[in-house]
Design a protein around this motif. Structure first.
Motif, mmCIF file in Angstrom:
data_model
loop_
_atom_site.group_PDB
_atom_site.id
_atom_site.type_symbol
_atom_site.label_atom_id
_atom_site.label_comp_id
_atom_site.label_asym_id
_atom_site.label_seq_id
_atom_site.Cartn_x
_atom_site.Cartn_y
_atom_site.Cartn_z
ATOM 1 N N GLU A 189 31.934 84.318 -61.456
ATOM 2 C CA GLU A 189 32.400 83.549 -62.622
ATOM 3 C C GLU A 189 32.045 82.074 -62.471
ATOM 4 O O GLU A 189 31.758 81.599 -61.379
ATOM 5 N N TYR A 190 32.112 81.366 -63.579
ATOM 6 C CA TYR A 190 32.012 79.916 -63.572
ATOM 7 C C TYR A 190 33.388 79.360 -63.936
ATOM 8 O O TYR A 190 34.195 80.059 -64.552
ATOM 9 N N PRO A 191 33.655 78.092 -63.560
ATOM 10 C CA PRO A 191 34.960 77.517 -63.896
ATOM 11 C C PRO A 191 35.301 77.653 -65.380
ATOM 12 O O PRO A 191 36.451 77.863 -65.750
ATOM 13 N N VAL A 192 34.282 77.564 -66.245
ATOM 14 C CA VAL A 192 34.545 77.616 -67.685
ATOM 15 C C VAL A 192 35.147 78.959 -68.099
ATOM 16 O O VAL A 192 35.905 79.054 -69.070
ATOM 17 N N ASP A 193 34.869 80.011 -67.323
ATOM 18 C CA ASP A 193 35.435 81.323 -67.653
ATOM 19 C C ASP A 193 36.962 81.315 -67.565
ATOM 20 O O ASP A 193 37.627 82.129 -68.192
ATOM 21 N N LYS A 194 37.518 80.412 -66.748
ATOM 22 C CA LYS A 194 38.971 80.313 -66.633
ATOM 23 C C LYS A 194 39.491 79.053 -67.310
ATOM 24 O O LYS A 194 40.622 78.647 -67.092
ATOM 25 N N GLY A 195 38.650 78.384 -68.068
ATOM 26 C CA GLY A 195 39.100 77.224 -68.828
ATOM 27 C C GLY A 195 39.109 75.909 -68.072
ATOM 28 O O GLY A 195 39.871 75.004 -68.409
ATOM 29 N N PHE A 196 38.273 75.805 -67.042
ATOM 30 C CA PHE A 196 38.219 74.554 -66.279
ATOM 31 C C PHE A 196 36.880 73.863 -66.486
ATOM 32 O O PHE A 196 35.849 74.511 -66.690
#
Lengths: 261, 439
Positions: free
Chosen positions: B259-266
Motif C-alpha cells: 500500500e501507499y500512505p494515501v490508501d489509508k488517508g495519509f
C-alpha cells in the motif's frame, strides 16, 4: 525359545511384500521409454536455454510433440537428426548457428577508470554502484558474470579484463547474454566477421574521454561500407549478417571501433 | 532522552552513530554562485522534463528551463542568470549520463523572474496551491524526489485526513532538516498549513526524532495556539524517516508493503518540502536551491549550506577544505548515500547532503559465513528475511526471491549494518531487486 516374534515378523514381511507386488502391478506408471532415449541424446548440460527446466523436461516436451529438436540451441545438427529419426519427425528445419559476441573492446588499457569499485565481485552488483567505476556507462565491467554463467567453457577473461569467446565451444545458449547486466553480449551468426565493437551512445566528446576504442558516431564506416548504418546519432552498427568485407571502413575508423573478428 | 526511551517508534531498525555534532549547530550559509551549473532533466521520479530553452539562449534566475512531460514529472527552473551553454548528457549522482542543461552563470545578471506571490493564506483555493506547487517544480526533498503535485492530487475515493511532516532526519551526518526546523520554523508551519488546505485534510502532525529537542521546542512554541497541528516526538532510530515507519510511530496505523500512505488517508512530506511549498506560494519562488549538509571526516570545515541546484560536488567540497586523502564521497547520508565515481556530478533536487569520508573507511572487512544470528531479520523494518533472500540471490534463484518480497526492500541498509559477519546483504538484495525476470 519363543518363536512368536520371528513368526509374526515373517508373516508381516510376506504380507507387505505381497502388497507391494500387487501395487507395482496395479499402479504401474506407463512411461514412454523414448523420453529416456531422447534425454540421453540431448547435451545434458541442463542449461535451460530452451526454456524448459532441464534436458529431461525438454525430452518430455519433444516426445509429446510440443517442440522441435532445434529448440535446443546447444545441440548440433547430427543430434537434431538422431532425435528426429527416433521420434519420426521430419528434419527439414535447419538450425541457425549463433555464437556469442562481446561488443566492447574497452579493457583496462583502453577504457578510463574513474574510481575503484570495492564491493561484491560480480558485474550485476557493480552495475548498481554509480558508474561501476568505469567512465563509460555502457562498457564491460570486467567482473566475469558471463564467464560464470557459461556452462560450456566458451568464455574466459583475458589479461586486459575482457571476456573472450571461444567459438569452438560456444553453443549460442544465451546464458551469457542474460547474465550481462550491461547487455553488451549479443548472439550473431557464426560467419559474421565485421562488427562495430562498441555500444556506447554517449556523445563524441564523452566517448573520446571515456575510452580510446569507443565508437564516436562519425559515420565514416556507414558511408563507406555496405550493411553498416547509424543505429543512434552517435553509434554505428553492422546491421546485415552478410555484410561484405570493408577494409576501407576499418582502416578509416578513427578509433578502430569497427573491425573484423 | 533517558535510559528508558518510551517515545513511539516502529518494529526493527537500528542505531547507527549519528555523527551529527560536527554540523548540528552550524547556521545555514549560502554558497557562492559557481561559474557553471549542471541541471539534469530527470531530477524527479517519473518522466524526464522537456527543455523549453535552446543553446545560446540567455536566461534569468527563476526562469522556466524545462517543463513536465506527462502526469508524473516536474518542471525545472534556472537557479541563476546566465547563458545556456549546451544541452548534453552529463553524469548524475546516480551514475547515469542523462541529458543535462549546462548553464554558464553570469554574476552580473541578477534579474529574477518568479511567479506572482499570493499574500493571504485564507484567500488561496486548494486548486491554486496545487497549481503553484506544480509550476514551481517541487518534488519530495527527503530523497525520493517524487513530484509533490502528484501527491497533492489523490484519487477521489481516497480522501486525505492527515498531513504528516517528516522531521526525523534519521540518516547519519545529515543536519539540514534539523537546521531548517530551527531556523525557519514559520516557513515549515506555513507550508504545512498550505498542504493541509490543498488536500482539505483535518489535521497535521510534525514528527521529529527525540534527538532534536531544540527543534521540537521551537515548533511546539510556535504552534501553542494551533489545535489542528501537533508536534510529536518519535524515537531516534534508523530508518524512522521512512513514510510507513513514521505513520506507524505517530498514529499506530500500519501501511503494508503493497500500500501507499494515501490508501489509508495519509500524506507525508519532508519539512524541507513544506518550506519549499511556502516559498513557492508566498514568494513565488520555484525550486531552484536547497539546503544541504556537507559533512564527514574528510572535510575540515563541514557545515550546512544553501546551494543552487546544479552545483557540482567538486565545487561544493572545495568550500569545506577537504583533506588531501579524502577517498569516498557519498551523495546522501552514510547509510543510504550513493558513492560517487566522479565529482563532476551535480547537486540535484533529491540531494540532502554530501558526506566525504577519509581513507580509513575504505578498509573493508572480509565477509564471513552467515552464523544465523537473525540480527538482519529483527532489524529489517519491512520484516523481510535478508539472509535467506541473499542465499537465494547468490544462487540465481531470483523468482523465489521475488516470491519472498525482495521488491519491498527499502534499501535502507540496516541488514548490512548489523551483520556481524560483514555480509553486504543490502547490496545482494539490490541485485535481486534489479534482476528482471522473464516469465
Amino acid at each position: 525359545m519363543d518363536l512368536t516374534a520371528v513368526i509374526s515378523m515373517a508373516i508381516m514381511g510376506v504380507l507387505f511384500a505381497a502388497g507391494l507386488a500387487l501395487a507395482h502391478q496395479k499402479l504401474k506408471l506407463e512411461e514412454d521409454d523414448r523420453i529416456e532415449q531422447v534425454d540421453e541424446l540431448l547435451p545434458g548440460a541442463d542449461c535451460g536455454a530452451c526454456g524448459y527446466a532441464g534436458c529431461e523436461a525438454m525430452a518430455r516436451a519433444l516426445v509429446d510433440g510440443e517442440v522441435v529438436p532445434q529448440k535446443c540451441p546447444v545441440a548440433d545438427d547430427a543430434t537434431y537428426q538422431k532425435i528426429a529419426d527416433l521420434l519420426n519427425l521430419s528434419s527439414d528445419s535447419s538450425s541457425s548457428d549463433l555464437v556469442a559476441r562481446v561488443l566492447c573492446r574497452g579493457g583496462k588499457e583502453e577504457a578510463k577508470q574513474l574510481a575503484a569499485y570495492r564491493g561484491i565481485n560480480t558485474c550485476a552488483a557493480a552495475n548498481l554502484v554509480n558508474t561501476g567505476g568505469k567512465a563509460c556507462t555502457y562498457g564491460c565491467l570486467g567482473l566475469a558474470d558471463c564467464v560464470a554463467a557459461c556452462k560450456f567453457d566458451a568464455l574466459e577473461m583475458n589479461d586486459n579484463g575482457l571476456p573472450v569467446v571461444n567459438d569452438d565451444n560456444c553453443t549460442g545458449c544465451n546464458a551469457c547474454v542474460i547474465a550481462c547486466p550491461r547487455d553488451i553480449i549479443e548472439l550473431h551468426e557464426r560467419e559474421q566477421k565485421l562488427f562495430v565493437w562498441c555500444l556506447s551512445e554517449d556523445d563524441p566528446a564523452t566517448s573520446r574521454k571515456s575510452c580510446t576504442v569507443a565508437c564516436i558516431g562519425c559515420g565514416i564506416c556507414a558511408k563507406l561500407c555496405d550493411g553498416v548504418e547509424m543505429k543512434e546519432p552517435n553509434l554505428a552498427v553492422v546491421s546485415e549478417t552478410n555484410a561484405p568485407d570493408c577494409d576501407q571502413g576499418v582502416e578509416k575508423c578513427p578509433t578502430d571501433a569497427i573491425d573484423y573478428k | 532522552m533517558g535510559f528508558f526511551n518510551f517515545a513511539p517508534s516502529f518494529r526493527g531498525g537500528t542505531h547507527p552513530p549519528g555523527k551529527k555534532s560536527a554540523t548540528v549547530s552550524r547556521q545555514v550559509k549560502p554558497i557562492p554562485l559557481p561559474s557553471t551549473l549542471y541541471l539534469p532533466l530527470n531530477q524527479h521520479a517519473g518522466a524526464m522534463a522537456e527543455p523549453v530553452v535552446k543553446k545560446g539562449e540567455s536566461v534569468v534566475r527563476g526562469q522556466l528551463l524545462a517543463e513536465p512531460a506527462g502526469e508524473i514529472s516536474a518542471a525545472l527552473h534556472s537557479p541563476a542568470g546566465g547563458e545556456i551553454k549546451k544541452i548534453t548528457p552529463h553524469l548524475t549522482p546516480c551514475g547515469q549520463r542523462v541529458p543535462t542543461i549546462v548553464l554558464s552563470v553570469d554574476p552580473k545578471n541578477t534579474e529574477t523572474n518568479f511567479y506572482q506571490p499570493y499574500e493571504n493564506l485564507q484567500k488561496i483555493t486548494p486548486r491554486q496551491i496545487k497549481e503553484r506547487v506544480k509550476q514551481a517544480g517541487i518534488v519530495g526533498l527527503g530523497g525520493g524526489a517524487f513530484p509533490t503535485s502528484v501527491k497533492l492530487s489523490p484519487p477521489a475515493d481516497k480522501p486525505i485526513h492527515t498531513v504528516i511532516l517528516n522531521g526525523c532526519e534519521c540518516e547519519s551526518f545529515l543536519t539540514s532538516d534539523h537546521r531548517m526546523m530551527v531556523e525557519r520554523p514559520d516557513q515549515i508551519i506555513q507550508g504545512l498549513q498550505l498542504l493541509i488546505r490543498a488536500v482539505e485534510a483535518e489535521r497535521g502532525i510534525i514528527g521529529v526524532e527525540n534527538n532534536k529537542p531544540d527543534a521540537i521546542k521551537i515548533l511546539k512554541q510556535k504552534l501553542a495556539n494551533n489545535d489542528r497541528i501537533t508536534v510529536q516526538a518519535v524515537r531516534a532510530k534508523y530508518p524512522q524517516g521512512v513514510e510507513n515507519m513514521l505513520i506507524y510511530a505517530l498514529t499506530g496505523k500500519k501501511i503494508s508493503a503493497r500500500e501507499y500512505p494515501v490508501d489509508k488517508g495519509f500524506l507525508v512530506n519532508n519539512v524541507s518540502t513544506a518550506a519549499a511549498v511556502s516559498e513557492a506560494v508566498f514568494q513565488g519562488k520555484p525550486l531552484i536551491e536547497r539546503i544541504i549538509t556537507l559533512s564527514g571526516p574528510g572535510l575540515k570545515k563541514p557545515g550546512n549550506f544553501l546551494v543552487p541546484l546544479g552545483t557540482s560536488f567538486k565545487e561544493l567540497i572545495s568550500h569545506c577544505e577537504p583533506d588531501e586523502d579524502f577517498s569516498l564521497v557519498l551523495a546522501g547520508g552514510a547509510m543510504m548515500g550513493t558513492s560517487q565515481a566522479d565529482l563532476s556530478a551535480p547537486t540535484v533536487k533529491a540531494t540532502g547532503g554530501v558526506v566525504v569520508l577519509d581513507s580509513r573507511y575504505l578498509q573493508t572487512t572480509d565477509e564471513h559465513p552467515c552464523i544465523r544470528c537473525g540480527r538482519c531479520v529483527t532489524g529489517c523494518p519491512q520484516q523481510l528475511v535478508p539472509t535467506k533472500l541473499t542465499r537465494l540471490i547468490k544462487s540465481h534463484r531470483f523468482s523465489e526471491a521475488k516470491q519472498l518480497h525482495v521488491d519491498s526492500c527499502l534499501e535502507c541498509g540496516v541488514c548490512s549494518y548489523v551483520c556481524p559477519s560483514s555480509i553486504p546483504l543490502v547490496h545482494w538484495l539490490r541485485v535481486g531487486k534489479n534482476r528482471e525476470i522473464n516469465e
